[in-house]
Design a protein around this motif. Structure first.
Motif, PDB file in Angstrom:
ATOM      1  N   THR A 177       4.407 -42.174   5.078  1.00  0.00           N
ATOM      2  CA  THR A 177       3.900 -41.988   3.727  1.00  0.00           C
ATOM      3  C   THR A 177       2.410 -42.279   3.742  1.00  0.00           C
ATOM      4  O   THR A 177       1.972 -43.268   4.340  1.00  0.00           O
ATOM      5  CB  THR A 177       4.617 -42.916   2.729  1.00  0.00           C
ATOM      6  OG1 THR A 177       6.012 -42.597   2.740  1.00  0.00           O
ATOM      7  CG2 THR A 177       4.086 -42.745   1.318  1.00  0.00           C
ATOM      8  N   ALA A 227       0.503 -40.409  -3.671  1.00  0.00           N
ATOM      9  CA  ALA A 227       1.400 -40.757  -2.572  1.00  0.00           C
ATOM     10  C   ALA A 227       2.097 -39.489  -2.085  1.00  0.00           C
ATOM     11  O   ALA A 227       2.526 -38.655  -2.886  1.00  0.00           O
ATOM     12  CB  ALA A 227       2.430 -41.784  -3.016  1.00  0.00           C
ATOM     13  N   ALA A 228       2.177 -39.341  -0.756  1.00  0.00           N
ATOM     14  CA  ALA A 228       2.796 -38.143  -0.168  1.00  0.00           C
ATOM     15  C   ALA A 228       3.519 -38.503   1.116  1.00  0.00           C
ATOM     16  O   ALA A 228       3.078 -39.380   1.862  1.00  0.00           O
ATOM     17  CB  ALA A 228       1.727 -37.088   0.105  1.00  0.00           C
ATOM     18  N   ASP A 229       4.634 -37.818   1.366  1.00  0.00           N
ATOM     19  CA  ASP A 229       5.381 -37.974   2.620  1.00  0.00           C
ATOM     20  C   ASP A 229       4.964 -36.878   3.582  1.00  0.00           C
ATOM     21  O   ASP A 229       4.919 -35.701   3.200  1.00  0.00           O
ATOM     22  CB  ASP A 229       6.888 -37.859   2.357  1.00  0.00           C
ATOM     23  CG  ASP A 229       7.415 -38.994   1.505  1.00  0.00           C
ATOM     24  OD1 ASP A 229       6.922 -40.131   1.679  1.00  0.00           O
ATOM     25  OD2 ASP A 229       8.306 -38.751   0.681  1.00  0.00           O
ATOM     26  N   TRP A 239      -1.490 -42.063   1.393  1.00  0.00           N
ATOM     27  CA  TRP A 239      -2.198 -41.899   0.129  1.00  0.00           C
ATOM     28  C   TRP A 239      -3.221 -40.820   0.355  1.00  0.00           C
ATOM     29  O   TRP A 239      -4.054 -40.918   1.264  1.00  0.00           O
ATOM     30  CB  TRP A 239      -2.873 -43.202  -0.293  1.00  0.00           C
ATOM     31  CG  TRP A 239      -1.900 -44.209  -0.810  1.00  0.00           C
ATOM     32  CD1 TRP A 239      -1.372 -45.259  -0.116  1.00  0.00           C
ATOM     33  CD2 TRP A 239      -1.327 -44.248  -2.111  1.00  0.00           C
ATOM     34  NE1 TRP A 239      -0.493 -45.948  -0.909  1.00  0.00           N
ATOM     35  CE2 TRP A 239      -0.452 -45.350  -2.144  1.00  0.00           C
ATOM     36  CE3 TRP A 239      -1.469 -43.466  -3.247  1.00  0.00           C
ATOM     37  CZ2 TRP A 239       0.281 -45.698  -3.286  1.00  0.00           C
ATOM     38  CZ3 TRP A 239      -0.745 -43.802  -4.381  1.00  0.00           C
ATOM     39  CH2 TRP A 239       0.116 -44.907  -4.390  1.00  0.00           C
ATOM     40  N   LYS A 294       5.829 -34.371   6.097  1.00  0.00           N
ATOM     41  CA  LYS A 294       7.064 -33.672   6.443  1.00  0.00           C
ATOM     42  C   LYS A 294       7.016 -33.092   7.845  1.00  0.00           C
ATOM     43  O   LYS A 294       8.044 -32.936   8.487  1.00  0.00           O
ATOM     44  CB  LYS A 294       7.358 -32.550   5.438  1.00  0.00           C
ATOM     45  CG  LYS A 294       7.673 -33.075   4.061  1.00  0.00           C
ATOM     46  CD  LYS A 294       8.894 -33.962   4.149  1.00  0.00           C
ATOM     47  CE  LYS A 294       9.459 -34.328   2.822  1.00  0.00           C
ATOM     48  NZ  LYS A 294      10.648 -35.164   2.941  1.00  0.00           N
ATOM     49  N   HIS A 343       3.755 -29.283  -5.431  1.00  0.00           N
ATOM     50  CA  HIS A 343       4.663 -30.173  -4.709  1.00  0.00           C
ATOM     51  C   HIS A 343       4.122 -30.711  -3.390  1.00  0.00           C
ATOM     52  O   HIS A 343       4.708 -31.633  -2.819  1.00  0.00           O
ATOM     53  CB  HIS A 343       5.996 -29.453  -4.429  1.00  0.00           C
ATOM     54  CG  HIS A 343       6.768 -29.197  -5.668  1.00  0.00           C
ATOM     55  ND1 HIS A 343       6.842 -27.962  -6.257  1.00  0.00           N
ATOM     56  CD2 HIS A 343       7.484 -30.028  -6.461  1.00  0.00           C
ATOM     57  CE1 HIS A 343       7.585 -28.035  -7.351  1.00  0.00           C
ATOM     58  NE2 HIS A 343       7.975 -29.279  -7.499  1.00  0.00           N
ATOM     59  N   CYS A 367       2.470 -32.115   3.877  1.00  0.00           N
ATOM     60  CA  CYS A 367       2.983 -33.261   3.142  1.00  0.00           C
ATOM     61  C   CYS A 367       3.577 -32.834   1.801  1.00  0.00           C
ATOM     62  O   CYS A 367       3.213 -31.798   1.247  1.00  0.00           O
ATOM     63  CB  CYS A 367       1.905 -34.317   2.945  1.00  0.00           C
ATOM     64  SG  CYS A 367       0.486 -33.785   2.012  1.00  0.00           S
ATOM     65  N   GLN A 368       4.500 -33.629   1.329  1.00  0.00           N
ATOM     66  CA  GLN A 368       5.150 -33.413   0.040  1.00  0.00           C
ATOM     67  C   GLN A 368       4.785 -34.579  -0.861  1.00  0.00           C
ATOM     68  O   GLN A 368       4.973 -35.745  -0.490  1.00  0.00           O
ATOM     69  CB  GLN A 368       6.660 -33.346   0.218  1.00  0.00           C
ATOM     70  CG  GLN A 368       7.413 -33.138  -1.066  1.00  0.00           C
ATOM     71  CD  GLN A 368       8.912 -33.062  -0.832  1.00  0.00           C
ATOM     72  OE1 GLN A 368       9.381 -32.888   0.289  1.00  0.00           O
ATOM     73  NE2 GLN A 368       9.678 -33.203  -1.893  1.00  0.00           N
ATOM     74  N   PHE A 369       4.259 -34.264  -2.035  1.00  0.00           N
ATOM     75  CA  PHE A 369       3.878 -35.314  -2.972  1.00  0.00           C
ATOM     76  C   PHE A 369       5.112 -36.031  -3.499  1.00  0.00           C
ATOM     77  O   PHE A 369       6.138 -35.401  -3.758  1.00  0.00           O
ATOM     78  CB  PHE A 369       3.082 -34.725  -4.142  1.00  0.00           C
ATOM     79  CG  PHE A 369       1.846 -33.963  -3.726  1.00  0.00           C
ATOM     80  CD1 PHE A 369       1.015 -34.436  -2.725  1.00  0.00           C
ATOM     81  CD2 PHE A 369       1.518 -32.767  -4.336  1.00  0.00           C
ATOM     82  CE1 PHE A 369      -0.122 -33.737  -2.343  1.00  0.00           C
ATOM     83  CE2 PHE A 369       0.385 -32.061  -3.969  1.00  0.00           C
ATOM     84  CZ  PHE A 369      -0.436 -32.549  -2.959  1.00  0.00           C
ATOM     85  N   LYS A 370       5.003 -37.346  -3.666  1.00  0.00           N
ATOM     86  CA  LYS A 370       6.127 -38.115  -4.219  1.00  0.00           C
ATOM     87  C   LYS A 370       6.413 -37.686  -5.661  1.00  0.00           C
ATOM     88  O   LYS A 370       7.561 -37.662  -6.086  1.00  0.00           O
ATOM     89  CB  LYS A 370       5.822 -39.609  -4.184  1.00  0.00           C
ATOM     90  CG  LYS A 370       5.703 -40.188  -2.796  1.00  0.00           C
ATOM     91  CD  LYS A 370       6.994 -40.814  -2.416  1.00  0.00           C
ATOM     92  CE  LYS A 370       6.804 -41.596  -1.116  1.00  0.00           C
ATOM     93  NZ  LYS A 370       8.077 -41.991  -0.569  1.00  0.00           N
ATOM     94  N   GLN A 371       5.360 -37.361  -6.394  1.00  0.00           N
ATOM     95  CA  GLN A 371       5.471 -36.844  -7.759  1.00  0.00           C
ATOM     96  C   GLN A 371       4.685 -35.540  -7.813  1.00  0.00           C
ATOM     97  O   GLN A 371       3.540 -35.500  -7.361  1.00  0.00           O
ATOM     98  CB  GLN A 371       4.878 -37.829  -8.772  1.00  0.00           C
ATOM     99  CG  GLN A 371       5.599 -39.149  -8.843  1.00  0.00           C
ATOM    100  CD  GLN A 371       6.990 -38.990  -9.431  1.00  0.00           C
ATOM    101  OE1 GLN A 371       7.197 -38.225 -10.370  1.00  0.00           O
ATOM    102  NE2 GLN A 371       7.946 -39.717  -8.884  1.00  0.00           N
TER     103      GLN A 371
END
Length: 103
Positions: free
Chosen positions: A59, A71-73, A61, A75, A44, A84-88
């Protein structure tokens, strides 16, 4: 004098999945121009050591070896470390290959 005994709450932490310690060279940005080091990873998300500061709630890359751009947010960010938290979520086989790179 005040004295009390306490028992810490047994929580499994805030993470949805366990993280594995790694040391992976990665890149940030769509063009992959900014270097970073991934120091732990889960399906995750990841913790990064960066050479330039990241901003919380942005966000990015993240290009991981053998996994491509993800892609990651961001946090949280503190100087040159960020979580970071992956978008998927990563596929389990991709996660296992990344962890295996450090063995």
């Amino acid at each position: 004098m005040f004295a009390a005994e306490f028992e810490p709450a047994d929580t499994n932490g805030r993470r949805r999945s366990a993280r594995a310690p790694v040391s992976l060279d990665a890149r940030i940005g769509k063009a992959g121009r900014t270097l970073c080091k991934v120091v732990d990873i889960s399906i995750h998300g990841a913790r990064l050591h960066t050479y330039s500061a990241l901003k919380k709630d942005s966000t990015i890359w993240l290009t991981l070896p053998g996994a491509g751009s993800i892609a990651a947010d961001v946090k949280w960010a503190d100087d040159f470390t960020a979580g970071c938290q992956f978008k998927q979520p990563l596929e389990l086989d991709v996660f296992e290959k990344l962890v295996e790179l450090n063995r």
